[in-house]
Design a protein around this motif. Structure first.
Motif, short mmCIF file in Angstrom:
data_model
loop_
_atom_site.label_atom_id
_atom_site.label_comp_id
_atom_site.label_asym_id
_atom_site.label_seq_id
_atom_site.Cartn_x
_atom_site.Cartn_y
_atom_site.Cartn_z
N LEU A 1 1.06 -1.02 0.13
CA LEU A 1 0.11 -0.01 0.09
C LEU A 1 1.02 1.33 0.05
O LEU A 1 1.93 1.28 0.67
CB LEU A 1 -0.88 -0.03 1.20
N GLY A 2 0.55 2.09 -0.86
CA GLY A 2 1.26 3.62 -0.96
C GLY A 2 2.49 3.41 -1.75
O GLY A 2 3.25 4.34 -2.02
N ARG B 1 4.38 2.94 -5.19
CA ARG B 1 3.99 2.88 -6.71
C ARG B 1 5.19 3.02 -7.47
O ARG B 1 6.45 3.50 -6.98
CB ARG B 1 3.17 3.93 -6.90
#
Length: 166
Positions: free
Chosen positions: A125-126, A128
């Protein structure tokens, strides 16, 4: 039983799970692992951009790394769980990405097919992949917006306080 050659079946399991499907659509790196010792059997495009190939991503379960033993134990426990309705689990981890250590929240879950065969799936998550080299032009952004939401007139309304904060 799911195997290394079942990438399309594993991708279908991920797409069928609402949480992982939403993360996939948002560009989150997602990978799936089987066996023990674990081997990576699926990486989405974002995970390949960040980790490279499966041989690089398998270090996440490397027991010689600080968080590797924790993730290895967690994955093994999640795969042994027979509760079909077990929800996702969140874990904080330090990952080395692009040569630097980053704290990342991982969403982990066992996804099973109709036969009951399960695979350990993890989403960072978070985290990229690197952004596009050149940001899109305003015309490109308008085209993306129109393609996604249609050409109807959409208005945005907001208020700000005295400090110009929303």
């Amino acid at each position: 039983m799911l195997t290394d050659g079942d990438d399309s079946r594993i991708a279908e399991l991920i797409a069928a799970d609402p949480a992982f499907a939403a993360l996939e659509a948002s560009g989150a790196p997602i990978l799936a692992a089987l066996g023990h010792p674990f081997r990576i059997v699926h990486l989405n495009a974002a995970a390949r951009d960040i980790f490279g190939d499966a041989s690089n991503a398998v270090h996440l379960f490397d027991r010689t790394r600080p968080f590797g033993s924790r993730l290895d134990d967690l994955a093994a426990a999640i795969l042994q769980n027979t509760d079909a309705d077990a929800g996702p689990r969140l874990e904080r981890s330090s990952l080395v990405v692009g040569g630097e250590s980053r704290r990342v929240t991982l969403m982990c879950r066992k996804l099973s097919d109709a036969t009951g065969a399960g695979v350990f799936v993890l989403a960072a998550l978070g985290l990229r992949p690197a952004a596009e080299a050149d940001p899109p032009s305003m015309d490109e952004l308008r085209a993306r917006f129109t393609a996604r939401f249609g050409a109807s007139a959409i208005r945005f309304l907001w208020k700000t306080d005295a400090n110009d904060l929303f």
